[in-house]
Design an enzyme around this catalytic site. Structure first.
Site, PDB file in Angstrom:
ATOM      1  N   TYR A   1     -57.738   5.470  -0.253  1.00 58.33           N
ATOM      2  CA  TYR A   1     -56.200   5.190  -1.165  1.00 58.33           C
ATOM      3  C   TYR A   1     -56.502   5.360  -2.825  1.00 58.33           C
ATOM      4  O   TYR A   1     -56.036   5.746  -3.827  1.00 58.33           O
ATOM      5  CB  TYR A   1     -55.387   3.670  -0.652  1.00 58.33           C
ATOM      6  CG  TYR A   1     -54.410   3.574  -1.952  1.00 58.33           C
ATOM      7  CD1 TYR A   1     -52.750   3.852  -1.836  1.00 58.33           C
ATOM      8  CD2 TYR A   1     -54.488   2.760  -2.221  1.00 58.33           C
ATOM      9  CE1 TYR A   1     -52.026   3.668  -2.459  1.00 58.33           C
ATOM     10  CE2 TYR A   1     -53.784   1.783  -3.214  1.00 58.33           C
ATOM     11  CZ  TYR A   1     -52.221   2.461  -3.343  1.00 58.33           C
ATOM     12  OH  TYR A   1     -51.350   2.307  -4.047  1.00 58.33           O
TER      13      TYR A   1
ATOM     14  N   SER B   1     -52.886   1.906  -9.836  1.00 60.28           N
ATOM     15  CA  SER B   1     -52.908   0.792  -9.408  1.00 60.28           C
ATOM     16  C   SER B   1     -53.608  -0.030  -9.920  1.00 60.28           C
ATOM     17  O   SER B   1     -54.801   0.764 -10.363  1.00 60.28           O
ATOM     18  CB  SER B   1     -53.010   0.349  -7.652  1.00 60.28           C
ATOM     19  OG  SER B   1     -53.780  -0.314  -7.246  1.00 60.28           O
TER      20      SER B   1
ATOM     21  N   LYS C   1     -55.295   7.666  -6.485  1.00 57.77           N
ATOM     22  CA  LYS C   1     -54.891   6.585  -7.226  1.00 57.77           C
ATOM     23  C   LYS C   1     -55.693   7.916  -8.813  1.00 57.77           C
ATOM     24  O   LYS C   1     -55.906   7.907  -9.742  1.00 57.77           O
ATOM     25  CB  LYS C   1     -55.142   5.368  -7.684  1.00 57.77           C
ATOM     26  CG  LYS C   1     -53.813   5.523  -6.872  1.00 57.77           C
ATOM     27  CD  LYS C   1     -52.535   5.884  -7.234  1.00 57.77           C
ATOM     28  CE  LYS C   1     -51.671   4.770  -6.051  1.00 57.77           C
ATOM     29  NZ  LYS C   1     -49.996   6.014  -5.970  1.00 57.77           N
TER      30      LYS C   1
HETATM   31  P1  NAD Z   1     -43.340   2.876  -0.532  1.00 62.35           P
HETATM   32  O1  NAD Z   1     -44.254   3.141   0.883  1.00 62.35           O
HETATM   33  O2  NAD Z   1     -42.138   2.025   0.322  1.00 62.35           O
HETATM   34  O3  NAD Z   1     -42.407   4.168  -1.461  1.00 62.35           O
HETATM   35  C1  NAD Z   1     -43.246   5.123  -1.271  1.00 62.35           C
HETATM   36  C2  NAD Z   1     -41.859   6.561  -0.866  1.00 62.35           C
HETATM   37  O4  NAD Z   1     -42.800   7.148  -1.135  1.00 62.35           O
HETATM   38  C3  NAD Z   1     -41.907   5.879   0.515  1.00 62.35           C
HETATM   39  O5  NAD Z   1     -40.476   5.905   0.531  1.00 62.35           O
HETATM   40  C4  NAD Z   1     -42.490   7.281   1.412  1.00 62.35           C
HETATM   41  O6  NAD Z   1     -41.405   7.398   1.969  1.00 62.35           O
HETATM   42  C5  NAD Z   1     -42.482   8.291  -0.025  1.00 62.35           C
HETATM   43  N1  NAD Z   1     -43.150   8.906  -0.060  1.00 62.35           N
HETATM   44  C6  NAD Z   1     -45.086   9.156   0.383  1.00 62.35           C
HETATM   45  N2  NAD Z   1     -44.996  10.106   0.579  1.00 62.35           N
HETATM   46  C7  NAD Z   1     -44.296  10.984  -0.195  1.00 62.35           C
HETATM   47  C8  NAD Z   1     -43.965  12.796  -0.070  1.00 62.35           C
HETATM   48  N3  NAD Z   1     -45.461  13.685   0.173  1.00 62.35           N
HETATM   49  N4  NAD Z   1     -42.880  13.470  -0.185  1.00 62.35           N
HETATM   50  C9  NAD Z   1     -41.788  12.782  -0.131  1.00 62.35           C
HETATM   51  N5  NAD Z   1     -41.861  11.719  -0.065  1.00 62.35           N
HETATM   52  C10 NAD Z   1     -42.972  10.684  -0.004  1.00 62.35           C
HETATM   53  O7  NAD Z   1     -44.032   2.245  -2.044  1.00 62.35           O
HETATM   54  P2  NAD Z   1     -44.519   1.550  -3.125  1.00 62.35           P
HETATM   55  O8  NAD Z   1     -44.817  -0.207  -2.359  1.00 62.35           O
HETATM   56  O9  NAD Z   1     -42.590   2.024  -3.211  1.00 62.35           O
HETATM   57  O10 NAD Z   1     -45.191   2.016  -4.040  1.00 62.35           O
HETATM   58  C11 NAD Z   1     -44.766   3.053  -4.408  1.00 62.35           C
HETATM   59  C12 NAD Z   1     -45.619   3.705  -5.392  1.00 62.35           C
HETATM   60  O11 NAD Z   1     -46.147   2.813  -6.245  1.00 62.35           O
HETATM   61  C13 NAD Z   1     -47.047   4.368  -4.744  1.00 62.35           C
HETATM   62  O12 NAD Z   1     -47.041   5.584  -5.397  1.00 62.35           O
HETATM   63  C14 NAD Z   1     -47.699   2.940  -4.556  1.00 62.35           C
HETATM   64  O13 NAD Z   1     -49.090   4.196  -3.973  1.00 62.35           O
HETATM   65  C15 NAD Z   1     -48.240   2.890  -6.372  1.00 62.35           C
HETATM   66  N6  NAD Z   1     -48.558   0.733  -6.208  1.00 62.35           N
HETATM   67  C16 NAD Z   1     -48.170   0.479  -4.835  1.00 62.35           C
HETATM   68  C17 NAD Z   1     -48.716  -0.771  -5.140  1.00 62.35           C
HETATM   69  C18 NAD Z   1     -48.104  -1.960  -3.917  1.00 62.35           C
HETATM   70  O14 NAD Z   1     -48.765  -2.804  -3.811  1.00 62.35           O
HETATM   71  N7  NAD Z   1     -47.034  -1.955  -3.344  1.00 62.35           N
HETATM   72  C19 NAD Z   1     -50.010  -1.439  -5.838  1.00 62.35           C
HETATM   73  C20 NAD Z   1     -50.258  -0.410  -6.474  1.00 62.35           C
HETATM   74  C21 NAD Z   1     -49.517   1.061  -6.616  1.00 62.35           C
HETATM   75  N1  UFG Z   2     -54.431 -12.109   1.929  1.00 60.78           N
HETATM   76  C1  UFG Z   2     -54.970 -13.647   3.101  1.00 60.78           C
HETATM   77  N2  UFG Z   2     -54.634 -12.981   4.300  1.00 60.78           N
HETATM   78  C2  UFG Z   2     -53.408 -11.668   4.434  1.00 60.78           C
HETATM   79  C3  UFG Z   2     -53.392 -11.016   4.010  1.00 60.78           C
HETATM   80  C4  UFG Z   2     -54.212 -11.268   2.676  1.00 60.78           C
HETATM   81  O1  UFG Z   2     -55.549 -13.902   3.150  1.00 60.78           O
HETATM   82  O2  UFG Z   2     -53.673 -12.050   5.796  1.00 60.78           O
HETATM   83  C5  UFG Z   2     -55.089 -12.249   0.883  1.00 60.78           C
HETATM   84  C6  UFG Z   2     -55.895 -11.608   0.099  1.00 60.78           C
HETATM   85  O3  UFG Z   2     -57.085 -11.757   0.858  1.00 60.78           O
HETATM   86  C7  UFG Z   2     -56.160 -11.326  -1.361  1.00 60.78           C
HETATM   87  C8  UFG Z   2     -54.617 -11.469  -1.212  1.00 60.78           C
HETATM   88  O4  UFG Z   2     -54.281 -12.903  -0.259  1.00 60.78           O
HETATM   89  O5  UFG Z   2     -57.080 -11.863  -1.396  1.00 60.78           O
HETATM   90  C9  UFG Z   2     -53.729 -10.702  -1.429  1.00 60.78           C
HETATM   91  O6  UFG Z   2     -53.580  -9.991  -0.501  1.00 60.78           O
HETATM   92  P1  UFG Z   2     -53.253  -8.019  -0.778  1.00 60.78           P
HETATM   93  O7  UFG Z   2     -53.349  -7.385   0.642  1.00 60.78           O
HETATM   94  O8  UFG Z   2     -51.508  -8.545  -1.028  1.00 60.78           O
HETATM   95  O9  UFG Z   2     -53.518  -7.595  -2.026  1.00 60.78           O
HETATM   96  P2  UFG Z   2     -54.448  -7.326  -2.715  1.00 60.78           P
HETATM   97  O10 UFG Z   2     -55.249  -7.786  -4.054  1.00 60.78           O
HETATM   98  O11 UFG Z   2     -55.883  -6.579  -1.787  1.00 60.78           O
HETATM   99  O12 UFG Z   2     -54.508  -5.570  -3.003  1.00 60.78           O
HETATM  100  C10 UFG Z   2     -53.751  -5.028  -3.753  1.00 60.78           C
HETATM  101  C11 UFG Z   2     -52.319  -3.409  -3.179  1.00 60.78           C
HETATM  102  C12 UFG Z   2     -53.654  -2.293  -2.938  1.00 60.78           C
HETATM  103  C13 UFG Z   2     -54.319  -2.668  -4.307  1.00 60.78           C
HETATM  104  C14 UFG Z   2     -54.880  -3.499  -4.729  1.00 60.78           C
HETATM  105  C15 UFG Z   2     -55.500  -3.647  -6.154  1.00 60.78           C
HETATM  106  O13 UFG Z   2     -52.144  -3.808  -1.712  1.00 60.78           O
HETATM  107  O14 UFG Z   2     -52.836  -1.039  -2.816  1.00 60.78           O
HETATM  108  O15 UFG Z   2     -53.815  -4.895  -4.958  1.00 60.78           O
HETATM  109  O16 UFG Z   2     -54.552  -3.931  -7.493  1.00 60.78           O
HETATM  110  F1  UFG Z   2     -55.169  -1.459  -4.959  1.00 60.78           F
END
Ligand code: NAD
Ligand code: UFG
Length: 332
Positions: A150, A124, A154
């Site tokens: 979290y 991330s 990472k």
């Molecule tokens: P998600 O929660 O939809 O998918 C993650 C999956 O992992 C889920 O289906 C969950 O059931 C499974 N899981 C969790 N722990 C497990 C374990 N111990 N064994 C087997 N399965 C397990 O999340 P996502 O948004 O698809 O994110 C996928 C990856 O990308 C994650 O590692 C997340 O940290 C990373 N990521 C997501 C975002 C975002 O904003 N969505 C941003 C940056 C990084």
């Molecule tokens: N925001 C609002 N109201 C809400 C939710 C979010 O105004 O109810 C705003 C936040 O203040 C931010 C923007 O929308 O300015 C985006 O917020 P998110 O929570 O959707 O995303 P972030 O950028 O804070 O975080 C995301 C991922 C994290 C990751 C991070 C850095 O959720 O996992 O980007 O890459 F770590």
């Protein structure tokens, strides 16, 4: 090529599984379903006409994970499985460290045992922390000023992967640092539908739109940006999924790290405006206080991925909003 997708029933994993299948890869999925549903596999099948083999396995269980690798000789693993809620990680740090780091160490041990030598890891942009910059590139320091467990998981997993690779020259890994994934597959059959109160902007907006939450609170309108709200690099989940295919096709010995972002920052007010334009309705909003830890403006310098992976985003924030609304129609 046989690819194991851990976390493959989750949001980003399911979209990536679809793109892999569309491109002709053999895909198998491992997930413990802690944050997803097995029925996602039926939707993957509806889109691609292929239902991936599924293992309901927790990566923290070494023996069960080893059994998965004993069944199939994987060429590569794309590792999405993990817990991802920033706020929850502050409340339950041990759960996050145990699940994300414990799960990854087991996965690497099993890959080591079965000599599977290619890994793509979901990191991330949060690993950059706050460096007083707007655009972040891969040469910048990581692992400083991270504000939640979290994010630390990472940064720590990245280091574990680099150390493992150093000790095992035949192992290759690509670390992908995502910015803000949004949107849904254009079929409308896959998307993001978290249980309970979501953490991220778009899922909150959709819950407000569907009447499950009363209003969107905008966290601060006094930032030093054009309209006072924060700006983020929103990336369509299909572009993000395709970034994994590019990474898989271009794996090199050792470890490479890439930002996956668009390089464009869009403000929270701009997202709400586009959402209203697409729905023809006015989303109820209120202006709240700044949220602790938020940066005014945060986006990727995506040029390394463009140069080395020959990948860049093609879809826009508006495309992502349209595809999200299409997905919501199917949920009704
Ligand atoms: P998600 O929660 O939809 O998918 C993650 C999956 O992992 C889920 O289906 C969950 O059931 C499974 N899981 C969790 N722990 C497990 C374990 N111990 N064994 C087997 N399965 C397990 O999340 P996502 O948004 O698809 O994110 C996928 C990856 O990308 C994650 O590692 C997340 O940290 C990373 N990521 C997501 C975002 C975002 O904003 N969505 C941003 C940056 C990084
Ligand atoms: N925001 C609002 N109201 C809400 C939710 C979010 O105004 O109810 C705003 C936040 O203040 C931010 C923007 O929308 O300015 C985006 O917020 P998110 O929570 O959707 O995303 P972030 O950028 O804070 O975080 C995301 C991922 C994290 C990751 C991070 C850095 O959720 O996992 O980007 O890459 F770590």
């Amino acid at each position: 090529m046989k690819v194991l997708v851990t976390g493959g029933t989750g949001y980003i994993g399911s979209h990536t599984a679809v793109e892999l299948l569309r491109a002709g890869y053999d895909v198998e999925v491992l997930d413990n379903l802690v944050n997803s549903k097995e029925s996602t596999l039926d939707n993957i099948e509806k889109i691609t006409h292929i239902k991936p083999k599924f293992y309901k396995v927790d990566l923290r269980n070494y023996d069960e994970t080893l059994r998965v690798f004993a069944e199939t000789n994987f060429d590569a693993v794309i590792h999405f499985a993990g817990l991802k809620a920033v706020g929850e990680s502050v409340e339950k740090p041990l759960e996050y460290y145990e699940n994300n780091i414990g799960g990854t160490i087991n996965l690497l041990r099993v890959m080591d045992e079965t000599r599977v030598g290619k890994l793509i890891f979901s990191s991330s942009a949060t690993v950059y922390g706050d460096q007083g910059a707007k655009a972040y590139d891969e040469k910048m320091t990581t692992g400083v000023k991270i504000t939640n467990p979290y994010g630390w998981t990472k940064a720590m997993i990245e280091q574990i992967i680099r150390d493992y690779a150093k000790a095992n020259p035949e192992f290759s890994a690509t670390i992908l640092r995502y910015f803000n994934p949004i949107g849904a597959d254009k079929s409308g059959l896959l998307g993001e539908d978290p249980n309970g109160i979501p953490n991220n902007l778009l899922p909150i907006i959709t819950k407000v739109y569907r009447g499950e939450l009363s209003e969107l609170t905008i966290f601060g309108d006094d930032y030093p940006t054009d309209d006072g709200s924060c700006k983020r690099d929103f990336i369509h989940v299909t572009d993000l999924a395709l970034g994994h295919l590019a990474a898989l096709e271009k794996m090199h010995p050792g470890v490479r790290t890439y930002n996956l972002g668009s390089g464009v920052a869009t403000s929270v007010f701009e997202v709400v405006k586009m959402f209203n334009e697409e729905t023809g309705e006015e989303l109820p909003i209120k202006i709240g206080k700044r949220r602790a830890g938020d940066l005014a403006e945060f986006y990727a310098n995506p040029s390394l991925a463009e140069k080395e992976l020959e990948w860049k985003t093609k879809l826009t924030v508006r495309d992502a909003i349209k595809d999200t609304l299409n997905y919501l129609k199917n949920l009704e």
